[in-house]
Motif scaffolding. Structure first.
Motif, PDB file in Angstrom:
ATOM      1  N   ALA A 159       2.203   4.716  -3.634  1.00 47.26           N
ATOM      2  CA  ALA A 159       1.014   4.075  -4.199  1.00 47.26           C
ATOM      3  C   ALA A 159       1.244   2.583  -4.408  1.00 47.26           C
ATOM      4  O   ALA A 159       0.344   1.761  -4.179  1.00 47.26           O
ATOM      5  N   ILE A 160       2.452   2.237  -4.835  1.00 48.79           N
ATOM      6  CA  ILE A 160       2.786   0.823  -5.052  1.00 48.79           C
ATOM      7  C   ILE A 160       2.745   0.053  -3.739  1.00 48.79           C
ATOM      8  O   ILE A 160       2.208  -1.057  -3.659  1.00 48.79           O
ATOM      9  N   LYS A 161       3.304   0.639  -2.678  1.00 50.06           N
ATOM     10  CA  LYS A 161       3.290  -0.010  -1.371  1.00 50.06           C
ATOM     11  C   LYS A 161       1.853  -0.237  -0.896  1.00 50.06           C
ATOM     12  O   LYS A 161       1.527  -1.300  -0.361  1.00 50.06           O
ATOM     13  N   ALA A 162       1.013   0.771  -1.096  1.00 49.82           N
ATOM     14  CA  ALA A 162      -0.392   0.658  -0.679  1.00 49.82           C
ATOM     15  C   ALA A 162      -1.106  -0.426  -1.483  1.00 49.82           C
ATOM     16  O   ALA A 162      -1.893  -1.209  -0.936  1.00 49.82           O
ATOM     17  N   ALA A 163      -0.825  -0.468  -2.786  1.00 52.24           N
ATOM     18  CA  ALA A 163      -1.469  -1.452  -3.657  1.00 52.24           C
ATOM     19  C   ALA A 163      -1.029  -2.868  -3.290  1.00 52.24           C
ATOM     20  O   ALA A 163      -1.840  -3.807  -3.273  1.00 52.24           O
ATOM     21  N   ARG A 164       0.247  -3.029  -2.987  1.00 52.41           N
ATOM     22  CA  ARG A 164       0.748  -4.351  -2.587  1.00 52.41           C
ATOM     23  C   ARG A 164       0.141  -4.783  -1.262  1.00 52.41           C
ATOM     24  O   ARG A 164      -0.164  -5.967  -1.059  1.00 52.41           O
ATOM     25  N   TRP A 165      -0.015  -3.836  -0.338  1.00 54.51           N
ATOM     26  CA  TRP A 165      -0.658  -4.137   0.947  1.00 54.51           C
ATOM     27  C   TRP A 165      -2.088  -4.622   0.711  1.00 54.51           C
ATOM     28  O   TRP A 165      -2.525  -5.610   1.312  1.00 54.51           O
ATOM     29  N   ALA A 166      -2.805  -3.925  -0.173  1.00 52.77           N
ATOM     30  CA  ALA A 166      -4.193  -4.293  -0.472  1.00 52.77           C
ATOM     31  C   ALA A 166      -4.254  -5.658  -1.153  1.00 52.77           C
ATOM     32  O   ALA A 166      -5.142  -6.470  -0.870  1.00 52.77           O
ATOM     33  N   ASP A 167      -3.307  -5.908  -2.041  1.00 51.54           N
ATOM     34  CA  ASP A 167      -3.258  -7.192  -2.747  1.00 51.54           C
ATOM     35  C   ASP A 167      -3.035  -8.332  -1.762  1.00 51.54           C
ATOM     36  O   ASP A 167      -3.685  -9.374  -1.825  1.00 51.54           O
ATOM     37  N   ASN A 168      -2.107  -8.116  -0.824  1.00 49.87           N
ATOM     38  CA  ASN A 168      -1.820  -9.125   0.196  1.00 49.87           C
ATOM     39  C   ASN A 168      -3.022  -9.341   1.100  1.00 49.87           C
ATOM     40  O   ASN A 168      -3.365 -10.483   1.449  1.00 49.87           O
ATOM     41  N   LEU A 169      -3.686  -8.242   1.473  1.00 51.17           N
ATOM     42  CA  LEU A 169      -4.872  -8.325   2.328  1.00 51.17           C
ATOM     43  C   LEU A 169      -5.973  -9.122   1.648  1.00 51.17           C
ATOM     44  O   LEU A 169      -6.595  -9.992   2.265  1.00 51.17           O
ATOM     45  N   ALA A 215     -12.783   0.663  15.156  1.00 46.33           N
ATOM     46  CA  ALA A 215     -12.005   0.751  13.919  1.00 46.33           C
ATOM     47  C   ALA A 215     -12.654   1.698  12.914  1.00 46.33           C
ATOM     48  O   ALA A 215     -11.967   2.479  12.242  1.00 46.33           O
ATOM     49  N   GLN A 216     -13.976   1.650  12.835  1.00 44.62           N
ATOM     50  CA  GLN A 216     -14.693   2.547  11.931  1.00 44.62           C
ATOM     51  C   GLN A 216     -14.556   3.992  12.382  1.00 44.62           C
ATOM     52  O   GLN A 216     -14.369   4.902  11.564  1.00 44.62           O
ATOM     53  N   GLU A 217     -14.641   4.204  13.683  1.00 46.80           N
ATOM     54  CA  GLU A 217     -14.501   5.562  14.220  1.00 46.80           C
ATOM     55  C   GLU A 217     -13.108   6.130  13.948  1.00 46.80           C
ATOM     56  O   GLU A 217     -12.945   7.327  13.714  1.00 46.80           O
ATOM     57  N   LEU A 218     -12.107   5.245  13.966  1.00 45.48           N
ATOM     58  CA  LEU A 218     -10.730   5.672  13.703  1.00 45.48           C
ATOM     59  C   LEU A 218     -10.439   5.796  12.213  1.00 45.48           C
ATOM     60  O   LEU A 218      -9.385   6.319  11.827  1.00 45.48           O
ATOM     61  N   GLY A 219     -11.357   5.307  11.401  1.00 43.32           N
ATOM     62  CA  GLY A 219     -11.185   5.398   9.950  1.00 43.32           C
ATOM     63  C   GLY A 219     -10.084   4.505   9.414  1.00 43.32           C
ATOM     64  O   GLY A 219      -9.401   4.863   8.445  1.00 43.32           O
ATOM     65  N   ILE A 220      -9.893   3.341  10.030  1.00 42.07           N
ATOM     66  CA  ILE A 220      -8.795   2.460   9.618  1.00 42.07           C
ATOM     67  C   ILE A 220      -9.278   1.190   8.920  1.00 42.07           C
ATOM     68  O   ILE A 220      -8.515   0.228   8.778  1.00 42.07           O
ATOM     69  N   VAL A 221     -10.535   1.197   8.483  1.00 43.92           N
ATOM     70  CA  VAL A 221     -11.056   0.038   7.763  1.00 43.92           C
ATOM     71  C   VAL A 221     -11.469   0.466   6.357  1.00 43.92           C
ATOM     72  O   VAL A 221     -12.340   1.320   6.190  1.00 43.92           O
ATOM     73  N   LEU A 222     -10.834  -0.116   5.366  1.00 41.74           N
ATOM     74  CA  LEU A 222     -11.182   0.161   3.973  1.00 41.74           C
ATOM     75  C   LEU A 222     -12.267  -0.801   3.515  1.00 41.74           C
ATOM     76  O   LEU A 222     -12.248  -1.982   3.873  1.00 41.74           O
ATOM     77  N   GLY A 223     -13.201  -0.303   2.731  1.00 43.51           N
ATOM     78  CA  GLY A 223     -14.271  -1.142   2.216  1.00 43.51           C
ATOM     79  C   GLY A 223     -13.735  -2.190   1.256  1.00 43.51           C
ATOM     80  O   GLY A 223     -12.661  -2.030   0.673  1.00 43.51           O
ATOM     81  N   ASP A 224     -14.486  -3.270   1.079  1.00 42.93           N
ATOM     82  CA  ASP A 224     -14.050  -4.339   0.186  1.00 42.93           C
ATOM     83  C   ASP A 224     -13.804  -3.840  -1.230  1.00 42.93           C
ATOM     84  O   ASP A 224     -12.878  -4.288  -1.907  1.00 42.93           O
ATOM     85  N   ASP A 225     -14.641  -2.902  -1.690  1.00 47.28           N
ATOM     86  CA  ASP A 225     -14.499  -2.387  -3.056  1.00 47.28           C
ATOM     87  C   ASP A 225     -13.199  -1.589  -3.219  1.00 47.28           C
ATOM     88  O   ASP A 225     -12.522  -1.692  -4.246  1.00 47.28           O
ATOM     89  N   VAL A 226     -12.843  -0.830  -2.187  1.00 43.89           N
ATOM     90  CA  VAL A 226     -11.605  -0.044  -2.238  1.00 43.89           C
ATOM     91  C   VAL A 226     -10.394  -0.964  -2.250  1.00 43.89           C
ATOM     92  O   VAL A 226      -9.441  -0.761  -3.009  1.00 43.89           O
ATOM     93  N   VAL A 227     -10.432  -1.985  -1.409  1.00 47.31           N
ATOM     94  CA  VAL A 227      -9.321  -2.946  -1.344  1.00 47.31           C
ATOM     95  C   VAL A 227      -9.150  -3.649  -2.684  1.00 47.31           C
ATOM     96  O   VAL A 227      -8.031  -3.818  -3.177  1.00 47.31           O
ATOM     97  N   LYS A 228     -10.271  -4.043  -3.296  1.00 44.73           N
ATOM     98  CA  LYS A 228     -10.207  -4.756  -4.579  1.00 44.73           C
ATOM     99  C   LYS A 228      -9.601  -3.874  -5.672  1.00 44.73           C
ATOM    100  O   LYS A 228      -8.758  -4.323  -6.459  1.00 44.73           O
ATOM    101  N   LYS A 229     -10.022  -2.619  -5.727  1.00 46.74           N
ATOM    102  CA  LYS A 229      -9.492  -1.705  -6.750  1.00 46.74           C
ATOM    103  C   LYS A 229      -7.998  -1.475  -6.576  1.00 46.74           C
ATOM    104  O   LYS A 229      -7.249  -1.448  -7.549  1.00 46.74           O
ATOM    105  N   ALA A 230      -7.589  -1.316  -5.320  1.00 56.38           N
ATOM    106  CA  ALA A 230      -6.166  -1.101  -5.050  1.00 56.38           C
ATOM    107  C   ALA A 230      -5.362  -2.348  -5.392  1.00 56.38           C
ATOM    108  O   ALA A 230      -4.269  -2.261  -5.951  1.00 56.38           O
ATOM    109  N   ALA A 231      -5.913  -3.523  -5.061  1.00 54.51           N
ATOM    110  CA  ALA A 231      -5.224  -4.779  -5.365  1.00 54.51           C
ATOM    111  C   ALA A 231      -5.101  -4.982  -6.871  1.00 54.51           C
ATOM    112  O   ALA A 231      -4.066  -5.429  -7.368  1.00 54.51           O
TER     113      ALA A 231
END
Length: 204
Positions: free
Chosen positions: A11-21, A148-164
């Motif tokens: 979870a920490i790795k994912a959150a740091r990735w989102a923060d960096n993004l 990218a959407q079809e592959l499900g590899i794009v997180l919404g802005d709201d999800v990225v913000k919460k994780a960050a």
């Protein structure tokens, strides 16, 4: 406990990735969602995500300079009639300018012409790679976004913000877990030493 620690570590790795993004998206002047699509485009074009990040940050800086008539990109934007400002006089978004540049690269009369524009917009390192990534013009963004959407590899802005936002809190949790774990082992250290000393004579 091990499973729990592993989950928190992930979870920490994912959150740091989102923060960096999110930080890079702010620097680049695009949304986190669009930056993910651009990164996906870069991978398809044989670039690295870092190359794309640097290219977009460079473009955003160039647009700011062009607004005041300065910088190498300003000359290229005048040459190819790419507007720096919109109808209200506001600086156009990086995404919109990028689409215009992609069209000019697609319709360039020669490879040298396309490269010249790419150098000014994205820098000497990323420029040649961006020519390849943008060879299909602005349509490249739409097709990449769809895939990218079809592959499900794009997180919404709201999800990225919460994780960050969770990044700092998760770092604290992980620190507490590590310290408590070390404290537990420290309590057993004297016992381990006693057992070691008991076993030592028998091994002589």
């Amino acid at each position: 406990a091990i499973v729990g620690a592993g989950f928190i570590g992930g979870a920490i790795k994912a959150a740091r990735w989102a923060d960096n993004l999110q930080d890079l998206a702010v620097q680049a002047g695009v949304s986190a969602e669009k930056l993910q699509v651009l990164r996906f485009m870069s991978v398809e074009a044989g670039m690295s995500a870092d190359d794309m990040d640097q290219a977009i940050v460079r473009l955003t800086r160039g647009i700011g300079e062009a607004r005041t008539g300065q910088g190498e990109l300003a000359d290229q934007m005048r040459r190819y009639r790419i507007d720096v400002t919109d109808a209200k006089g506001e600086t156009r978004s990086t995404s919109d300018v990028l689409r215009d540049i992609a069209e000019r690269i697609k319709n360039a009369k020669s490879a040298a012409e396309a490269m010249s524009l790419a150098y000014a917009a994205f820098g000497r390192n990323a420029g040649p790679k961006m020519v390849v990534a943008l060879k299909d013009g602005s349509a490249a963004f739409d097709s990449a976004a769809k895939r990218a959407q079809e592959l499900g590899i794009v997180l919404g802005d709201d999800v990225v913000k919460k994780a960050a936002d969770a990044s700092d809190h998760l770092d604290k949790v992980w620190y507490i877990i590590k310290v408590r774990g070390m404290a537990a082992f420290a309590e057993f250290a004297p016992l381990v030493l006693v057992l070691y000393r008991r076993e030592l004579p028998s091994k002589r």
